[in-house]
Design an enzyme around this catalytic site. Structure first.
Site, PDB file in Angstrom:
ATOM      1  N   ILE A 163       0.887  -1.071  -0.119  1.00 31.45           N
ATOM      2  CA  ILE A 163      -0.071   0.022  -0.015  1.00 31.45           C
ATOM      3  C   ILE A 163       1.079   1.132  -0.145  1.00 31.45           C
ATOM      4  CG2 ILE A 163      -1.890   1.172   1.095  1.00 31.45           C
ATOM      5  CD1 ILE A 163      -2.688  -1.570   2.327  1.00 31.45           C
ATOM      6  N   ASP A 173      14.602   0.582  10.678  1.00 36.50           N
ATOM      7  CA  ASP A 173      13.280   0.450  11.422  1.00 36.50           C
ATOM      8  C   ASP A 173      12.688   1.800  11.886  1.00 36.50           C
ATOM      9  OD1 ASP A 173      11.664   0.060  13.601  1.00 36.50           O
ATOM     10  OD2 ASP A 173      12.770  -1.515  14.575  1.00 36.50           O
ATOM     11  N   ALA A 199       3.768  -1.761   9.373  1.00 38.19           N
ATOM     12  CA  ALA A 199       3.079  -2.697  10.378  1.00 38.19           C
ATOM     13  C   ALA A 199       3.005  -4.314  10.245  1.00 38.19           C
ATOM     14  CB  ALA A 199       1.390  -2.184  10.717  1.00 38.19           C
ATOM     15  N   SER A 240       0.739  -7.506   9.709  1.00 42.03           N
ATOM     16  CA  SER A 240      -0.582  -7.241   9.457  1.00 42.03           C
ATOM     17  C   SER A 240      -1.380  -8.821   9.202  1.00 42.03           C
ATOM     18  CB  SER A 240      -0.804  -6.397   8.111  1.00 42.03           C
ATOM     19  OG  SER A 240      -0.202  -7.074   7.065  1.00 42.03           O
ATOM     20  N   ASN A 294       5.668  -4.178  17.080  1.00 38.68           N
ATOM     21  CA  ASN A 294       5.851  -3.575  15.761  1.00 38.68           C
ATOM     22  C   ASN A 294       4.899  -2.485  15.747  1.00 38.68           C
ATOM     23  OD1 ASN A 294       8.177  -5.055  14.765  1.00 38.68           O
ATOM     24  ND2 ASN A 294       7.142  -6.334  13.757  1.00 38.68           N
ATOM     25  N   TYR A 306      -3.716  -8.682  16.291  1.00 39.48           N
ATOM     26  CA  TYR A 306      -3.755  -7.744  15.233  1.00 39.48           C
ATOM     27  C   TYR A 306      -4.594  -6.688  15.321  1.00 39.48           C
ATOM     28  CZ  TYR A 306      -3.789  -5.612  10.423  1.00 39.48           C
ATOM     29  OH  TYR A 306      -3.962  -4.622   9.452  1.00 39.48           O
ATOM     30  N   GLY A 342     -10.574 -17.225  13.010  1.00 44.82           N
ATOM     31  CA  GLY A 342     -10.618 -15.637  13.109  1.00 44.82           C
ATOM     32  C   GLY A 342     -11.203 -15.024  12.150  1.00 44.82           C
TER      33      GLY A 342
END
Ligand code: UFG
Length: 327
Positions: free
Chosen positions: A12, A50, A74, A76, A91, A140, A285
């Protein structure tokens, strides 16, 4: 204007960088290249490291006059977050706090944060708007929600201005197939289906065929990556018109759901290829249906998604997959 894009070499983030550059907006990227690719931001100032490395952040804020931060960096994967929550809280949450503290030191107050539909947990209604309760069901989603809360509190106390964008299912690729989705390992439905159709993968497992949906498979709201990028820039422009202490969350989705079987059928139609499909157990999940109401983003930000048809989203992703597969 200059925007610091964290995670700017990822799926993204890199589309966002291209979008900002096309609007003549200055861009600086920090990415540790753990999941991103430097070639997706060729020619852009890239600091490899980082984003919570304090020395690196201090250096970037000193070397560049940053007006705003867009934060895509992130972890994910929902399943991984259940097995390894430490990674997700570290993170996604702890590192973001380091970032916010250094932003404050440098009086950079504008931030657009990548959040997720996962903050809603198991939906209580078919169409989810921002008023829906936030009760995430995995680490998450909880780590992202914790950042949202931190941003809200930092906005009230320290004058930070923050927009959280809760994405539903990001998909698609650049229209000229110059960029697209490249996760390793890949876990998302559309790229996995297309890899199977291009011959790079044996087939596809359908996770759950006994959901309470018309064809028994999960329904998701797929949103084109370029429409996501448009929304981020609108969110930033909106933030710049707001006074300090602004906090707001917006959903980003198309308000239309497609089942796993519908995605597979559309991909087969577009590619003209056959696919090995195998019914498999439910994935841990996964809610049955996740569809967004994005009326707030449309009304407040003026968001006008351009690529709302599943066919277009998959066609763009297919052009990119053909390139990766060397077809
Ligand atoms: N699926 C399959 N087979 C596969 C891969 C996926 O059947 O091989 C199914 C999943 O079970 C799900 C649907 O396809 O029903 C979509 O799965 P994705 O992994 O593509 O996307 P998710 O909806 O699981 O994930 C997205 C975002 C996450 C976010 C989540 C919110 O990618 O970041 O929505 O629930 F957390």
């Amino acid at each position: 204007m200059k925007v610091l894009v964290l995670g700017g070499a990822g799926y993204i983030g890199s589309h966002m960088v291209t979008y900002l550059q096309a609007q003549n907006i200055g861009v600086v990227v920090i990415d540790d290249l753990s999941t991103g690719f430097s070639d997706s931001v060729a020619g852009v100032p890239l600091y490899q490291g980082d984003f919570a490395n304090q020395e690196l952040l201090q250096q970037v804020f000193k070397e560049h006059q940053i007006d705003a931060v867009m934060h895509f960096a992130a972890s994910s994967q929902v399943g991984e977050s259940v097995l390894n929550p430490e990674k997700y809280y570290s993170n996604n949450l702890c590192k973001t706090q380091v970032l916010l503290n250094i932003m404050r030191q440098h009086q950079v107050i504008n931030i657009v944060f990548s959040s997720t539909a996962a903050v809603y947990g198991s939906p209580e209604q078919a169409l989810i708007d921002e008023q829906h309760p936030v009760t995430p069901i995995n680490p998450y989603g909880r780590s992202k929600l914790a950042v949202e809360w931190m941003l809200q509190d930092y906005a009230s106390a320290y004058g930070i201005k923050a927009v959280c964008l809760r994405y539903f299912n990001a998909a698609g690729a650049a229209i000229d197939a110059s960029n697209g989705e490249r996760h390793d390992p890949e876990t998302h439905l559309i790229p996995l289906v297309l890899q199977a159709l291009s011959g790079r993968r044996h087939g596809i497992k359908v996770f759950g065929t006994d959901y309470a949906t018309p064809d028994g498979t999960c329904i998701r709201d797929y949103i084109h990556i370029l429409d996501l990028a448009q929304a981020h820039l609108l969110a930033l422009n909106w933030l710049l018109t707001q006074s300090s202490c602004t906090y707001r969350a917006f959903n980003l989705g198309n308000g239309a759901g497609f089942s796993v079987c519908q995605v597979i059928a559309t991909a087969k139609e577009i590619t003209g290829q056959q696919l090995n499909e195998e019914a498999s157990a439910r994935r841990m999940g996964d809610p049955a249906v996740l569809v967004a109401s994005a009326e707030q983003a449309k009304q407040v930000l003026g968001w006008k998604p351009q690529y709302t048809q599943l066919q277009e989203i998959i066609a763009h992703a297919w052009a990119w997959e053909q390139k990766l597969a060397g077809l």
